[in-house]
Design an enzyme around this catalytic site. Sequence first.
Site, short mmCIF file in Angstrom:
data_model
loop_
_atom_site.label_atom_id
_atom_site.label_comp_id
_atom_site.label_asym_id
_atom_site.label_seq_id
_atom_site.Cartn_x
_atom_site.Cartn_y
_atom_site.Cartn_z
N ASP A 178 -11.82 -9.18 -7.56
CA ASP A 178 -10.73 -9.10 -6.58
C ASP A 178 -9.89 -7.86 -6.88
O ASP A 178 -9.60 -7.56 -8.04
CB ASP A 178 -9.86 -10.36 -6.66
N ASN A 186 -1.93 -2.52 1.14
CA ASN A 186 -1.98 -2.41 2.60
C ASN A 186 -0.59 -2.21 3.18
O ASN A 186 -0.38 -1.38 4.08
CB ASN A 186 -2.61 -3.66 3.21
N HIS A 191 -3.09 -0.01 6.92
CA HIS A 191 -4.41 -0.64 6.98
C HIS A 191 -5.55 0.36 7.06
O HIS A 191 -6.66 0.08 6.58
CB HIS A 191 -4.47 -1.61 8.15
N ASP A 195 -8.53 0.17 4.49
CA ASP A 195 -9.96 0.09 4.80
C ASP A 195 -10.74 1.13 4.00
O ASP A 195 -11.83 0.85 3.49
CB ASP A 195 -10.19 0.31 6.30
N GLU A 222 -10.55 -8.76 0.17
CA GLU A 222 -10.68 -7.78 -0.92
C GLU A 222 -11.48 -8.35 -2.08
O GLU A 222 -11.40 -7.87 -3.21
CB GLU A 222 -9.29 -7.36 -1.41
#
Length: 320
Positions: A178, A186, A191, A195, A222
């Site tokens: 993770d 974010n 975002h 990404d 994630e």
Amino acid sequence: MIDQEDDVYKTLLESTNAIPWKINWETKAFEYIGPQIEQLLGWSQDSWVSAQDWIDRIHAEERDDTAQYCINLCEKGTDHEADYRALTADGRYVWVRDVVHVIRKNDVTTALVGFMFDISERKAMEEELQRANKKLEALSYLDGLTGVPNRRLYDQTLASEWARALRSASSLSLIVIDIDHFKDYNDQCGHIQGDECLRQVAEALQSVAVRSTDFFARYGGEEFVLLLPDTAREAARDIAERCRRCILELALPHPASSSGPLLTISAGVASMEPKPGDDPSELFSTADRMLYQAKRNGRNRFACSWPVKASDAETNLAAG
């Protein structure tokens, strides 16, 4: 069969795209085949002497099965159809369909009459559709953002590797990974940058899976998983450390992290030798539990658990 001397019916038959033919079942000789055969396959009418000529002009990959299928049904008196690739006079192959009607007297087959159709265009469309479906199926197993395998393929791979490990009495290890403080990343970076971060992390982690049997996937959000067949606990622990280090080496700034200035990951490691009655979900649940142990211990680290059995687990923690 329509009498060949009947010019009216003969003209009607020979003006269609379907190629009429008749075989005497007792002698296995062609009594008639339409002149359209030459346009389709290039072979002249008089080259179709016996059923053996028909058999010899079927593609080798389909010849035995097609011939045996038709012979069996003809002997039983059953009308049928057969699709196969027919050899042309210039060495190519054309997909055709034979529609066969069996004529019988006193429950004995005496003749076959039928039509041959060119189905090459239909076959080409079917093959194109199959290719498109295979491409769509392959895409359905990939994560749209990162391009790595997705959870659907992970679930299937886990099931097959679990069964293989059960048969061979071998170890199966799993690392659940993770990204630390990704929500904060974010929120701080946006975002679009988030990404891009996921893509870079996925690429880096996938590079750790160096064996052909190693399987890496995006589990969701994630979170990623690295499934390691034939991998004992010590090797799995070393690979988890390599995962942790490879993300640090990316040196991706994480301005919102409370664990340091760079993007980091936490991981949970589990290793099992599946036994009859064990559930594959135990492997993930154990690794996932260790992931959250690593997070509680400060992140940018991993935790390992080596369960003896589901009800009696011996837990070891390993900080990176």
